[in-house]
Motif scaffolding. Structure first.
Motif, PDB file in Angstrom:
ATOM      1  N   ILE A 156     -33.756  76.955  76.013  1.00  0.00           N
ATOM      2  CA  ILE A 156     -34.475  77.688  77.058  1.00  0.00           C
ATOM      3  C   ILE A 156     -33.472  78.554  77.824  1.00  0.00           C
ATOM      4  CG2 ILE A 156     -34.318  75.719  78.640  1.00  0.00           C
ATOM      5  CD1 ILE A 156     -37.086  76.589  79.727  1.00  0.00           C
ATOM      6  N   ILE A 157     -33.804  79.849  77.984  1.00  0.00           N
ATOM      7  CA  ILE A 157     -32.875  80.805  78.584  1.00  0.00           C
ATOM      8  C   ILE A 157     -33.638  81.732  79.516  1.00  0.00           C
ATOM      9  CG2 ILE A 157     -31.308  80.778  76.599  1.00  0.00           C
ATOM     10  CD1 ILE A 157     -32.566  83.454  75.748  1.00  0.00           C
ATOM     11  N   ASN A 158     -32.887  82.520  80.271  1.00  0.00           N
ATOM     12  CA  ASN A 158     -33.458  83.622  81.039  1.00  0.00           C
ATOM     13  C   ASN A 158     -33.526  84.856  80.139  1.00  0.00           C
ATOM     14  OD1 ASN A 158     -33.681  82.208  83.554  1.00  0.00           O
ATOM     15  ND2 ASN A 158     -31.443  82.416  83.782  1.00  0.00           N
ATOM     16  N   PRO A 159     -34.403  85.807  80.446  1.00  0.00           N
ATOM     17  CA  PRO A 159     -34.544  86.999  79.594  1.00  0.00           C
ATOM     18  C   PRO A 159     -33.210  87.693  79.353  1.00  0.00           C
ATOM     19  CG  PRO A 159     -36.312  86.933  81.207  1.00  0.00           C
ATOM     20  CD  PRO A 159     -35.350  85.840  81.584  1.00  0.00           C
ATOM     21  N   GLY A 160     -32.942  87.974  78.081  1.00  0.00           N
ATOM     22  CA  GLY A 160     -31.743  88.715  77.720  1.00  0.00           C
ATOM     23  C   GLY A 160     -30.488  87.893  77.566  1.00  0.00           C
ATOM     24  N   GLU A 161     -30.502  86.621  77.925  1.00  0.00           N
ATOM     25  CA  GLU A 161     -29.313  85.799  77.741  1.00  0.00           C
ATOM     26  C   GLU A 161     -29.049  85.572  76.252  1.00  0.00           C
ATOM     27  OE1 GLU A 161     -29.031  83.156  81.839  1.00  0.00           O
ATOM     28  OE2 GLU A 161     -29.947  82.255  80.049  1.00  0.00           O
ATOM     29  N   THR A 162     -27.807  85.217  75.967  1.00  0.00           N
ATOM     30  CA  THR A 162     -27.379  85.059  74.574  1.00  0.00           C
ATOM     31  C   THR A 162     -27.670  83.648  74.070  1.00  0.00           C
ATOM     32  OG1 THR A 162     -25.637  86.710  74.807  1.00  0.00           O
ATOM     33  CG2 THR A 162     -25.396  85.119  73.015  1.00  0.00           C
ATOM     34  N   VAL A 163     -28.171  83.585  72.842  1.00  0.00           N
ATOM     35  CA  VAL A 163     -28.334  82.308  72.160  1.00  0.00           C
ATOM     36  C   VAL A 163     -27.746  82.462  70.760  1.00  0.00           C
ATOM     37  CG1 VAL A 163     -30.659  82.897  71.342  1.00  0.00           C
ATOM     38  CG2 VAL A 163     -29.958  80.504  71.462  1.00  0.00           C
ATOM     39  N   THR A 164     -27.013  81.441  70.317  1.00  0.00           N
ATOM     40  CA  THR A 164     -26.402  81.452  68.991  1.00  0.00           C
ATOM     41  C   THR A 164     -27.159  80.500  68.075  1.00  0.00           C
ATOM     42  OG1 THR A 164     -24.235  81.920  69.957  1.00  0.00           O
ATOM     43  CG2 THR A 164     -24.280  81.090  67.694  1.00  0.00           C
ATOM     44  N   LEU A 165     -27.560  81.016  66.930  1.00  0.00           N
ATOM     45  CA  LEU A 165     -28.315  80.235  65.945  1.00  0.00           C
ATOM     46  C   LEU A 165     -27.435  79.990  64.729  1.00  0.00           C
ATOM     47  CD1 LEU A 165     -31.557  82.408  66.089  1.00  0.00           C
ATOM     48  CD2 LEU A 165     -31.080  80.349  67.422  1.00  0.00           C
ATOM     49  N   ASN A 166     -27.408  78.745  64.241  1.00  0.00           N
ATOM     50  CA  ASN A 166     -26.600  78.398  63.080  1.00  0.00           C
ATOM     51  C   ASN A 166     -27.478  77.721  62.033  1.00  0.00           C
ATOM     52  OD1 ASN A 166     -23.606  78.939  63.621  1.00  0.00           O
ATOM     53  ND2 ASN A 166     -24.249  77.896  65.505  1.00  0.00           N
ATOM     54  N   ALA A 167     -27.358  78.177  60.795  1.00  0.00           N
ATOM     55  CA  ALA A 167     -28.096  77.583  59.676  1.00  0.00           C
ATOM     56  C   ALA A 167     -27.131  76.854  58.758  1.00  0.00           C
ATOM     57  CB  ALA A 167     -28.848  78.659  58.900  1.00  0.00           C
ATOM     58  N   ARG A 168     -27.624  75.774  58.136  1.00  0.00           N
ATOM     59  CA  ARG A 168     -26.812  74.979  57.209  1.00  0.00           C
ATOM     60  C   ARG A 168     -27.676  74.573  56.018  1.00  0.00           C
ATOM     61  NH1 ARG A 168     -25.516  73.071  62.345  1.00  0.00           N
ATOM     62  NH2 ARG A 168     -23.316  73.201  62.932  1.00  0.00           N
ATOM     63  N   GLY A 169     -27.017  74.045  54.997  1.00  0.00           N
ATOM     64  CA  GLY A 169     -27.729  73.445  53.876  1.00  0.00           C
ATOM     65  C   GLY A 169     -27.882  74.333  52.667  1.00  0.00           C
ATOM     66  N   ALA A 170     -27.595  75.619  52.760  1.00  0.00           N
ATOM     67  CA  ALA A 170     -27.732  76.533  51.627  1.00  0.00           C
ATOM     68  C   ALA A 170     -26.480  77.405  51.553  1.00  0.00           C
ATOM     69  CB  ALA A 170     -28.986  77.387  51.767  1.00  0.00           C
ATOM     70  N   SER A 171     -26.443  78.311  50.565  1.00  0.00           N
ATOM     71  CA  SER A 171     -25.317  79.242  50.462  1.00  0.00           C
ATOM     72  C   SER A 171     -25.711  80.662  50.838  1.00  0.00           C
ATOM     73  CB  SER A 171     -24.746  79.223  49.039  1.00  0.00           C
ATOM     74  OG  SER A 171     -25.741  79.564  48.085  1.00  0.00           O
ATOM     75  N   LEU A 172     -27.022  80.972  50.803  1.00  0.00           N
ATOM     76  CA  LEU A 172     -27.525  82.281  51.214  1.00  0.00           C
ATOM     77  C   LEU A 172     -28.608  82.076  52.264  1.00  0.00           C
ATOM     78  CD1 LEU A 172     -27.900  83.993  47.717  1.00  0.00           C
ATOM     79  CD2 LEU A 172     -26.020  84.295  49.353  1.00  0.00           C
ATOM     80  N   PHE A 173     -28.640  82.959  53.266  1.00  0.00           N
ATOM     81  CA  PHE A 173     -29.604  82.814  54.356  1.00  0.00           C
ATOM     82  C   PHE A 173     -30.198  84.175  54.710  1.00  0.00           C
ATOM     83  CE2 PHE A 173     -26.342  79.557  54.904  1.00  0.00           C
ATOM     84  CZ  PHE A 173     -27.103  78.408  55.025  1.00  0.00           C
ATOM     85  N   SER A 174     -31.491  84.176  55.029  1.00  0.00           N
ATOM     86  CA  SER A 174     -32.137  85.365  55.587  1.00  0.00           C
ATOM     87  C   SER A 174     -32.952  84.922  56.792  1.00  0.00           C
ATOM     88  CB  SER A 174     -33.032  86.042  54.550  1.00  0.00           C
ATOM     89  OG  SER A 174     -34.070  85.162  54.134  1.00  0.00           O
ATOM     90  N   TRP A 175     -33.064  85.807  57.793  1.00  0.00           N
ATOM     91  CA  TRP A 175     -33.659  85.453  59.075  1.00  0.00           C
ATOM     92  C   TRP A 175     -34.830  86.367  59.403  1.00  0.00           C
ATOM     93  CZ3 TRP A 175     -31.518  81.551  62.280  1.00  0.00           C
ATOM     94  CH2 TRP A 175     -30.290  81.041  61.850  1.00  0.00           C
ATOM     95  N   SER A 233     -31.717  70.050  52.632  1.00  0.00           N
ATOM     96  CA  SER A 233     -32.697  71.009  53.128  1.00  0.00           C
ATOM     97  C   SER A 233     -32.002  72.007  54.037  1.00  0.00           C
ATOM     98  CB  SER A 233     -33.808  70.297  53.907  1.00  0.00           C
ATOM     99  OG  SER A 233     -34.558  69.442  53.077  1.00  0.00           O
ATOM    100  N   VAL A 234     -32.634  73.145  54.225  1.00  0.00           N
ATOM    101  CA  VAL A 234     -32.105  74.117  55.175  1.00  0.00           C
ATOM    102  C   VAL A 234     -32.279  73.577  56.588  1.00  0.00           C
ATOM    103  CG1 VAL A 234     -32.444  76.418  56.152  1.00  0.00           C
ATOM    104  CG2 VAL A 234     -32.478  76.087  53.686  1.00  0.00           C
ATOM    105  N   GLN A 235     -31.243  73.687  57.390  1.00  0.00           N
ATOM    106  CA  GLN A 235     -31.259  73.221  58.779  1.00  0.00           C
ATOM    107  C   GLN A 235     -30.953  74.396  59.695  1.00  0.00           C
ATOM    108  OE1 GLN A 235     -31.826  69.828  56.850  1.00  0.00           O
ATOM    109  NE2 GLN A 235     -31.829  69.778  59.047  1.00  0.00           N
TER     110      GLN A 235
END
Length: 788
Positions: A630-649, A621-623
């Motif tokens: 939880i962050i303060n406004p404007g802080e950076t967060v990194t998102l990582n997806a797994r389980g497929a070969s193509l991804f759209s966000w 499944s897609v993960q």
């Protein structure tokens, strides 16, 4: 004298002890047996085998079944004959010289093996111990090869390996796969040159029997390596052969055959550990030489037992308990039980074949694959299969694979033929295809949603499936995984109560394998942090908390547990369960404050199941995972997806345009839910999401007094349980309003203690959305409920 030490593999330093023995200086360093270490390596390569404790648990159950059946039917053991094929692995020498050992040396080993397993009077294999046993298992040299032809040398297959020394990896990965004979018909024994690692020579090792025909272990996998490997200088007996001193009476083969039939070392491979045989006294380690009278673990050690490390001349006993174990293995274990019907020791050519077959599974998922294994006797040369409901519907392969796409129960027919004739076998209703697809949700919950608290007269306070005064460390739900799902993509957990000490408070959801004691949680496979504020929103909305793990959790077709870890740092959570008594399958487990796991039925006397669902599948499944929740406004967060070969966000705030790629770096200014959709592969679930909470952009946390009020189940068909746990007492007013604000229900009551519970029966009201107003001490708490 030269001190001989047991070879240590670094990866097993923490597991296996080193033992020593003394041999003449002319001898090289020798390691007696490598079966247990080899078994660990094999289970690492094939995780679907489970742990050796899984094997042990199943074997003990089978032994009990066999013993009870014998009591009822008053049956006696028959002598079982096992056909042997000895693969003599040489380096081009003439027959009878060097590594190319003679037929006489092979026969001498067969004689020793039969004497030891039959406890024959007048032979070295006889003893007069009260617990000594005739195993009633004999061994014969195969006379027919895999094509049914008479062999010029019975039981001997000579193969030029073109090597003068071998490592275990070379044997397992290169030698065995090209030399083994059908392990359903032959007991494979490989006699090889020096088994080396560094300067140490290994006497031998065996492959343990398996629990069942698990996928990947029957026609391939462990079937291709099943048998015993033995050093040519510890194979056979007598002064006419080049044998190792102290290992020259054929007892290495007896020892390894004991392993091949399920026996463990008599000291249990640990100090005073368990070998799971009642009539073998415990020991603190292996014996050396012939230490008769040796005492350890408060017992006189049975140094004469074939499963110790004594010299060959010292050995002379298998016990009655070991007999029961080996004969049960011969009855129930794949590639052991089928040997009973093998006729390859006959001295006549093959006759009309007798059709027989098995499969790696009989219960299969819709869309799943079944691997069939031909077990026919008398060496058929052609096979005609018919698979009702299968794809393909027919096959001429010996061991075909078939896909079943339609739920139902189906017959399988096999016709086998050779020059002597043909025979047909039809197994009625052999394959059952489940309506469950290759992707599914699994749950044990089937009852009334309940948030269980300990009764007032109990010494324990708090929640049964959550934080409490006894310090429960974790709770879990067991999933048997009978259909053999291989992936766990996520889970759904319904919480009934939560109290957070801070905005960023979390609870950890865990996945364990089911290899702990008696099927309890074993090793942690995955963990996921979940914000308590999110759980509170789910409770308020009457929905479970759905989580996606950071990766597809491999299940290997085995059972597993899903649950929560309970940290005592000011927060409180409790899972919803069935009412006590509504579940009788003992799937709910808890870990006490010392780390011990037990089912709730044992630890508390509760028969419950947690409201947890597992998102399982035969495909990934897609993960999605986030560097922080939880962050303060404007802080950076990194998102990582797994389980497929193509991804759209996509982002709920609209701040993120559709983006291809597995990673996104974002700087949200407000609380945002990010959703990723995967493609390019066959997937169970193509979508996953994660919510990033931005401090100062969410509503004020619900006051603790509001959190204390719980209504469940919600939604409901009409009956709701209202609970409130706080220190306030006095008059209670409960009012119910419909969607347009009209009061449709009112109730006056009294709260006389800390805990308050009331059943609201709203079955007479029409379906719809309502609002409950709960007033006490001039404070009103509002809750939305849904009537189905």
């Amino acid at each position: 004298m030269k001190r001989i030490v047991l070879l240590l593999w670094a990866v097993y330093i923490s597991i296996f002890n080193a033992y020593s023995q003394s041999l003449p200086a002319s001898q090289e360093e020798i390691e007696k047996c490598y079966t247990m270490e080899s078994d660990s390596l094999l289970r690492m390569k094939y995780p679907q085998m489970g742990s050796i404790l899984d094997f042990e648990r199943d074997l003990q159950l089978k032994m009990t079944e066999v013993a009870e059946r014998k009591k009822t039917l008053r049956t006696t053991d028959e002598v079982v004959t096992i056909p042997i094929i000895v693969h003599v692995i040489h380096n081009g020498e003439a027959v009878g010289t060097g590594l190319n050992i003679s037929a006489a040396q092979v026969q001498s080993q067969l004689d020793a093996l039969n004497e030891d397993f039959r406890r024959k009077p007048g032979t070295p294999g006889f003893n007069n111990s009260s617990v000594g046993a005739d195993i009633e298992i004999e061994f014969c040299l195969a006379r027919l090869d895999p094509q049914g032809r008479n062999m010029p040398e019975p039981g001997i297959h000579r193969y030029n390996g073109r090597k003068t020394s071998w490592t275990r990896d070379e044997i397992e990965n290169s030698l065995k796969p090209v030399t083994y004979w059908d392990p359903d018909k032959y007991f494979n024994v490989w006699v090889v040159a020096d088994l080396r690692s560094d300067a140490t020579t290994l006497l031998g090792y065996a492959q343990f029997p398996t629990r069942s025909n698990l996928p990947g272990l029957s026609s391939t996998g462990t079937a291709a390596t099943d048998g015993v490997v033995i050093w040519y200088r510890s194979f056979g007996r007598g002064n006419n052969f080049n044998l190792s001193p102290n290992n020259n009476l054929g007892r290495t083969m007896t020892h390894e055959t004991g392993h091949w039939l399920g026996l463990r070392h008599i000291w249990g491979d640990g100090a005073c550990a368990e070998d799971f045989v009642a009539d073998t006294p415990p020991a603190d380690g292996p014996s050396r030489g012939c230490q008769v009278g040796r005492v350890s673990c408060g017992n006189v050690n049975m140094v004469q037992n074939y499963m110790d490390y004594s010299d060959d001349a010292c050995f002379n006993i298998f016990t009655a308990g070991q007999k029961a174990r080996m004969r049960t293995v011969m009855e129930v274990s794949p590639r052991r039980s089928t040997l009973r019907a093998s006729n390859v020791c006959g001295n006549l050519s093959a006759g009309i074949p007798v059709a027989n077959f098995t499969s790696d599974r009989q219960l299969v998922l819709r869309g799943g694959t079944v691997n069939f294994n031909d077990l026919s006797l008398n060496f058929p040369t052609t096979w005609i299969w018919t698979f009702e409901g299968g794809e393909p519907a027919t096959s001429n392969e010996r061991n075909p694979s078939v896909v079943y796409t339609t739920p139902g129960v189906y017959n399988v027919t096999l016709t086998v033929s050779n020059a002597q004739g043909s025979n047909t076998l039809t197994r009625q209703d052999f394959i059952e295809v489940s309506s469950e697809g290759i992707c599914s949700n699994s749950t044990n919950f089937n009852g009334t949603p309940t948030v269980l608290r300990f009764p007032a007269d109990s010494t324990t306070r708090g929640y049964v499936a959550g934080h409490n005064s006894s310090g429960t460390g974790a709770v879990s739900e067991y999933f048997g995984n009978a259909l053999g799902y291989t992936n766990l993509g996520g889970a759904s957990l319904r919480f009934g109560y939560v109290h957070a000490s801070s905005d960023d408070a979390t609870v950890t959801v865990l996945v364990w394998n089911a290899r702990g004691f008696q099927g309890g949680p074993g090793a942690v496979l995955e963990r996921k942090e979940v914000l308590l504020s999110r759980i509170q929103q789910d409770i308020n909305n009457g929905q479970p908390t759905n989580i996606t793990f950071d990766r597809n959790v491999p299940l290997f077709g085995r059972g597993f547990h899903v649950g929560i870890e309970l940290a005592y740092d000011g927060d409180t959570v409790a899972l919803v369960t069935t009412q006590n008594g509504q579940s009788v399958f003992n799937t709910a487990w808890e870990q006490d404050s010392t780390g011990r796991w037990e089912t709730f039925s044992v630890s508390r006397g509760y028969n419950i199941a947690h409201d947890i669902s597992a998102n399982v599948g035969m495909q990934p499944s897609v993960q999605v995972s986030a560097s922080t929740l939880i962050i303060n406004p404007g802080e950076t967060v990194t998102l990582n997806a797994r389980g497929a070969s193509l991804f759209s966000w996509q982002a709920s705030s609209g701040s993120l345009s559709t983006t291809l790629g597995p990673q996104v770096v974002a700087n949200p200014q407000e609380t945002t839910t990010y959703t990723v959709t995967g493609g390019g592969l066959d997937l169970c679930r193509t979508e996953a999401s994660v919510t990033i909470v931005v401090r100062g952009t969410v509503s004020t946390p619900t006051p603790a007094e509001d959190q204390a009020l719980q209504i469940f189940p919600n939604p409901s068909a009409g009956k709701y349980i209202l609970t409130l746990n706080n220190n306030k007492t006095g008059a209670v007013q409960i009012d119910l309003y419909n969607a347009i604000g009209n009061q449709v229900f009112a109730l006056q009551d009294v709260k006389s203690g800390t805990e308050y519970e009331k059943v609201l029966d709203l079955t007479a009201l029409p379906k719809g959305v309502y609002v409950v107003a709960f007033t006490t001490n001039n404070q009103t708490i509002w809750r939305k409920i849904v009537k189905l």
